[in-house]
Design a protein around this motif. Sequence first.
Motif, PDB file in Angstrom:
ATOM      1  N   ARG A  68      -5.039 -56.897  16.494  1.00 20.62           N
ATOM      2  CA  ARG A  68      -4.478 -57.422  17.517  1.00 20.62           C
ATOM      3  C   ARG A  68      -5.014 -56.826  18.945  1.00 20.62           C
ATOM      4  NH1 ARG A  68       2.035 -57.096  18.804  1.00 20.62           N
ATOM      5  NH2 ARG A  68       2.070 -58.205  20.657  1.00 20.62           N
ATOM      6  N   ARG A 111     -11.758 -65.463  28.331  1.00 18.93           N
ATOM      7  CA  ARG A 111     -11.191 -66.332  29.310  1.00 18.93           C
ATOM      8  C   ARG A 111     -11.611 -66.152  30.614  1.00 18.93           C
ATOM      9  NH1 ARG A 111      -5.924 -65.749  28.915  1.00 18.93           N
ATOM     10  NH2 ARG A 111      -5.953 -64.345  27.207  1.00 18.93           N
ATOM     11  N   THR A 139      -3.467 -53.311  24.652  1.00 24.16           N
ATOM     12  CA  THR A 139      -2.707 -52.123  23.926  1.00 24.16           C
ATOM     13  C   THR A 139      -2.112 -52.668  22.433  1.00 24.16           C
ATOM     14  OG1 THR A 139      -0.421 -52.686  24.616  1.00 24.16           O
ATOM     15  CG2 THR A 139      -1.785 -51.425  26.047  1.00 24.16           C
ATOM     16  N   GLN A 194       0.581 -53.027  21.741  1.00 20.59           N
ATOM     17  CA  GLN A 194       1.943 -53.718  22.080  1.00 20.59           C
ATOM     18  C   GLN A 194       1.569 -55.405  22.462  1.00 20.59           C
ATOM     19  OE1 GLN A 194       5.103 -52.548  21.522  1.00 20.59           O
ATOM     20  NE2 GLN A 194       3.644 -51.195  20.385  1.00 20.59           N
ATOM     21  N   GLY A 195       0.420 -55.734  22.581  1.00 23.23           N
ATOM     22  CA  GLY A 195      -0.101 -57.020  22.966  1.00 23.23           C
ATOM     23  C   GLY A 195      -0.394 -57.017  24.576  1.00 23.23           C
ATOM     24  N   ASP A 196      -0.019 -55.886  25.442  1.00 21.37           N
ATOM     25  CA  ASP A 196      -0.304 -55.913  26.711  1.00 21.37           C
ATOM     26  C   ASP A 196      -1.766 -56.262  27.112  1.00 21.37           C
ATOM     27  OD1 ASP A 196       2.552 -55.003  26.496  1.00 21.37           O
ATOM     28  OD2 ASP A 196       1.606 -52.873  26.565  1.00 21.37           O
ATOM     29  N   VAL A 197      -2.002 -56.705  28.130  1.00 22.10           N
ATOM     30  CA  VAL A 197      -3.573 -56.801  28.431  1.00 22.10           C
ATOM     31  C   VAL A 197      -3.725 -56.343  29.761  1.00 22.10           C
ATOM     32  CG1 VAL A 197      -5.639 -58.500  28.803  1.00 22.10           C
ATOM     33  CG2 VAL A 197      -4.155 -58.549  26.741  1.00 22.10           C
ATOM     34  N   VAL A 198      -4.695 -55.775  30.145  1.00 22.11           N
ATOM     35  CA  VAL A 198      -4.752 -55.196  31.553  1.00 22.11           C
ATOM     36  C   VAL A 198      -6.286 -55.365  31.890  1.00 22.11           C
ATOM     37  CG1 VAL A 198      -4.740 -53.128  33.202  1.00 22.11           C
ATOM     38  CG2 VAL A 198      -2.959 -53.181  31.263  1.00 22.11           C
ATOM     39  N   CYS A 199      -6.527 -55.967  33.049  1.00 21.12           N
ATOM     40  CA  CYS A 199      -7.861 -56.165  33.420  1.00 21.12           C
ATOM     41  C   CYS A 199      -7.927 -55.411  34.817  1.00 21.12           C
ATOM     42  CB  CYS A 199      -7.822 -57.602  33.832  1.00 21.12           C
ATOM     43  SG  CYS A 199      -9.689 -57.851  34.788  1.00 21.12           S
ATOM     44  N   VAL A 200      -8.966 -54.478  34.761  1.00 24.25           N
ATOM     45  CA  VAL A 200      -9.332 -53.511  35.982  1.00 24.25           C
ATOM     46  C   VAL A 200     -10.621 -53.899  36.603  1.00 24.25           C
ATOM     47  CG1 VAL A 200      -9.673 -50.915  36.572  1.00 24.25           C
ATOM     48  CG2 VAL A 200      -7.962 -51.639  34.567  1.00 24.25           C
ATOM     49  N   GLU A 201     -10.564 -54.148  37.819  1.00 21.87           N
ATOM     50  CA  GLU A 201     -11.644 -54.422  38.782  1.00 21.87           C
ATOM     51  C   GLU A 201     -12.000 -53.330  39.996  1.00 21.87           C
ATOM     52  OE1 GLU A 201     -12.229 -58.974  39.274  1.00 21.87           O
ATOM     53  OE2 GLU A 201     -10.227 -58.937  38.667  1.00 21.87           O
ATOM     54  N   SER A 202     -13.261 -53.055  39.850  1.00 19.53           N
ATOM     55  CA  SER A 202     -13.371 -52.175  40.876  1.00 19.53           C
ATOM     56  C   SER A 202     -14.789 -51.824  41.383  1.00 19.53           C
ATOM     57  CB  SER A 202     -12.952 -50.757  40.510  1.00 19.53           C
ATOM     58  OG  SER A 202     -13.308 -49.768  41.600  1.00 19.53           O
ATOM     59  N   ASP A 206      -9.485 -51.442  44.433  1.00 20.90           N
ATOM     60  CA  ASP A 206      -9.338 -51.774  42.982  1.00 20.90           C
ATOM     61  C   ASP A 206      -8.270 -52.891  42.803  1.00 20.90           C
ATOM     62  OD1 ASP A 206     -11.027 -49.404  42.923  1.00 20.90           O
ATOM     63  OD2 ASP A 206      -9.153 -48.213  42.771  1.00 20.90           O
ATOM     64  N   VAL A 207      -8.463 -53.742  41.887  1.00 20.33           N
ATOM     65  CA  VAL A 207      -7.354 -54.555  41.632  1.00 20.33           C
ATOM     66  C   VAL A 207      -7.342 -54.578  39.884  1.00 20.33           C
ATOM     67  CG1 VAL A 207      -7.041 -57.210  41.303  1.00 20.33           C
ATOM     68  CG2 VAL A 207      -8.192 -56.187  43.383  1.00 20.33           C
ATOM     69  N   VAL A 208      -6.013 -54.508  39.544  1.00 21.82           N
ATOM     70  CA  VAL A 208      -5.672 -54.409  38.222  1.00 21.82           C
ATOM     71  C   VAL A 208      -4.754 -55.513  38.061  1.00 21.82           C
ATOM     72  CG1 VAL A 208      -4.547 -52.926  36.581  1.00 21.82           C
ATOM     73  CG2 VAL A 208      -5.866 -51.784  38.295  1.00 21.82           C
ATOM     74  N   CYS A 209      -4.851 -56.374  36.939  1.00 24.16           N
ATOM     75  CA  CYS A 209      -4.040 -57.232  36.460  1.00 24.16           C
ATOM     76  C   CYS A 209      -3.491 -56.712  34.967  1.00 24.16           C
ATOM     77  CB  CYS A 209      -4.819 -58.919  36.262  1.00 24.16           C
ATOM     78  SG  CYS A 209      -3.772 -59.936  35.734  1.00 24.16           S
ATOM     79  N   VAL A 210      -1.929 -56.988  35.127  1.00 21.94           N
ATOM     80  CA  VAL A 210      -1.140 -56.592  33.875  1.00 21.94           C
ATOM     81  C   VAL A 210      -0.306 -57.700  33.320  1.00 21.94           C
ATOM     82  CG1 VAL A 210       0.291 -54.971  32.817  1.00 21.94           C
ATOM     83  CG2 VAL A 210      -0.966 -54.144  34.832  1.00 21.94           C
ATOM     84  N   GLU A 211      -0.816 -58.034  31.987  1.00 23.57           N
ATOM     85  CA  GLU A 211       0.070 -58.954  31.238  1.00 23.57           C
ATOM     86  C   GLU A 211       0.567 -58.510  30.229  1.00 23.57           C
ATOM     87  OE1 GLU A 211      -2.258 -62.808  31.251  1.00 23.57           O
ATOM     88  OE2 GLU A 211      -3.863 -61.601  31.889  1.00 23.57           O
ATOM     89  N   SER A 212       1.750 -58.872  29.794  1.00 23.94           N
ATOM     90  CA  SER A 212       2.941 -58.595  28.645  1.00 23.94           C
ATOM     91  C   SER A 212       3.785 -59.295  28.713  1.00 23.94           C
ATOM     92  CB  SER A 212       3.173 -57.103  29.134  1.00 23.94           C
ATOM     93  OG  SER A 212       4.038 -56.476  27.875  1.00 23.94           O
TER      94      SER A 212
END
Lengths: 364, 364
Positions: A80, A91, A156, A158-166, B160-166
């Motif tokens: 997962r 995407r 994670t 748990q299905g969470d998705v985190v996108c980090v940009e820096s 920094d930019v962080v996008c969190v999806e859950s």
Amino acid sequence: MPSGSVNAADVAELADGCALLGSGGGGDTHALGLVLRSSLIERGPVRVIDASELSEHALVVNVGFVGAPIIAVEKLFAEREVLSALDAMSRRLGRKIDAVMAAEIGGGNGLTAFIAGSLLGVPVVDADGMGRAFPQSDQISYSIYGRSASPTMVATDQGDVVCVESDSNRRIEQLVRAVSAAAGHKCFAVDYVMEGKDVRNCAVLGTTTLARRIGAALRMARAQHESPVQVLEEALSSHPGLVARMLFEGKIIGCTHETRGGFSFGTVRATTVPAGSELSIDFQNEFLIARRDGEIIATTPDIISLMDADTLRNIGSEGVRYGQRIKVIAIRAPELLRTPAALAVVGPRAFGIGVDYRPIGSSS
Amino acid sequence: MPSGSVNAADVAELADGCALLGSGGGGDTHALGLVLRSSLIERGPVRVIDASELSEHALVVNVGFVGAPIIAVEKLFAEREVLSALDAMSRRLGRKIDAVMAAEIGGGNGLTAFIAGSLLGVPVVDADGMGRAFPQSDQISYSIYGRSASPTMVATDQGDVVCVESDSNRRIEQLVRAVSAAAGHKCFAVDYVMEGKDVRNCAVLGTTTLARRIGAALRMARAQHESPVQVLEEALSSHPGLVARMLFEGKIIGCTHETRGGFSFGTVRATTVPAGSELSIDFQNEFLIARRDGEIIATTPDIISLMDADTLRNIGSEGVRYGQRIKVIAIRAPELLRTPAALAVVGPRAFGIGVDYRPIGSSS
């Protein structure tokens, strides 16, 4: 078995080689080996391609778990996490991922790339960013040679998705580590997006092949009761510049261990049998510097690995126990990690050890 | 001054009202008031629109800082964080943001929405998600009534930019809090993306107007030395269901304080002058429950606020000091936060306090 692929029967030797290249870290290969084997049985072999086979603009991403040294993985969770991070990255970029690559070949993360390739149905590039394992995700050839880790996609269990940009790869490392801690000290990261030409310019090439050769050599040494160094030297002979040395044989007489800032720190002590000469090795997740009777005999970025003297099974920094009979082997780091720019990031001083890098084989 | 806008001269009364609605929390209004005033002088007034003015599919986002209770803000940093998070959200959604809204009207975050509106050049909706302040970002009407916080876009003062999806708003809260801690205990979050119809269905309406009326009433009470409760009752008379009560007048005789899991916990004690009756108030960032001589006189989600008896300036849970002469005022929470669904998330038991919600005014 086609030479350009990995199937279920190859997992054991690949895992053995990755473990040795981990320099005592990089995460456990056992659980991930089980996940990989099961995926290969279900989905068939994964193709391994040389960096030279990538087209100029082929899209390649680096993959690996971020978290505590010993990663407990269950198959469903791994799938997962891996698929949701890869899918989110695809995407985000608006492009199909053409191939994956291990962020670090050392330890369990050397296998993670094959799990990702198997699940996504894409080849694994015969290369990685460290040629071993390091504690931080920005201690990698791509960062050393100016590539950006942004965007990094993290998933994670748990299905969470985190996108980090820096703009800063170090800040991405810090933010991803915070997310990993909040997610139970394990998450799957997709980072250092590259095209074929970037891989050829700044990846450590040929390292999955190297891991398999090392694993095969260890198997042969076990079967024929040969010296592991002799078979390793033969295995490494096709990789120019790589050198292996037996550093020490003896018995563990002590190990200190402390967890600080999300890392494991400590010192391993061993003695020859019969007693006469003493070895000490300092570690931060990975083994960093070895001293024999006070004299430095190996330093990061060269790989320092411990194995059980009888079984030749790798012993990571977390697995050292009083009384173990061990052999200590060092392998010289790949060229890309021994330049002045690289040593500023992965040499002894980058870990707060006040000595210069001293390549193994330069004085023995 | 058009009634449907906020300009630099309105900031003081808006800030006073937001502070009172903070129930002792929600972050300092002073520094954010300075940032807002300066932005309004530079860019002109910000339009405030009623939720009824939003078109069915107008895109509205919630905004607020996440982090330590007392937020140190410098103007340049605030601008950078606010704009980069809003811009990243707009790109992520592929749509222009039509209006912004405060995640919580209480404390400094009531002002943050106006800073965001000013910088982005869009109106602020006269509504918020709490009608006050709460410690966690998922203690909000949108989450209570089934809206998703995913995606949440977070920016730090380092760019920094962080996008969190859950799927879980609680997990988004946990991950964003971890990012905030790694970024120095402050970051700016854009979350709970909604369309006009969602705002009308599940926001707490009219709360920026309410904050301004409260601020104006406090100013009048100061100028005319009137009872703040009498002027507050008049100010609240146009908000059906809202009730204000003077809970206590006296002197602080003690305050315990402990930081745990990123929150401030403690108990405030006060006595009447001359001594005769004692008050205690427990807090977790925000004041949660007030007892007079052991008898419960107010509980969350009703707002419990302390003010200096002479200046009528708000005193947050971080600002309580021995010897202060205080007035304690309670305001009944808006209807949306007093349903059984809401009380499960913001009532006393949600904070581990083993009593039921008892609306103020129900027994006095």
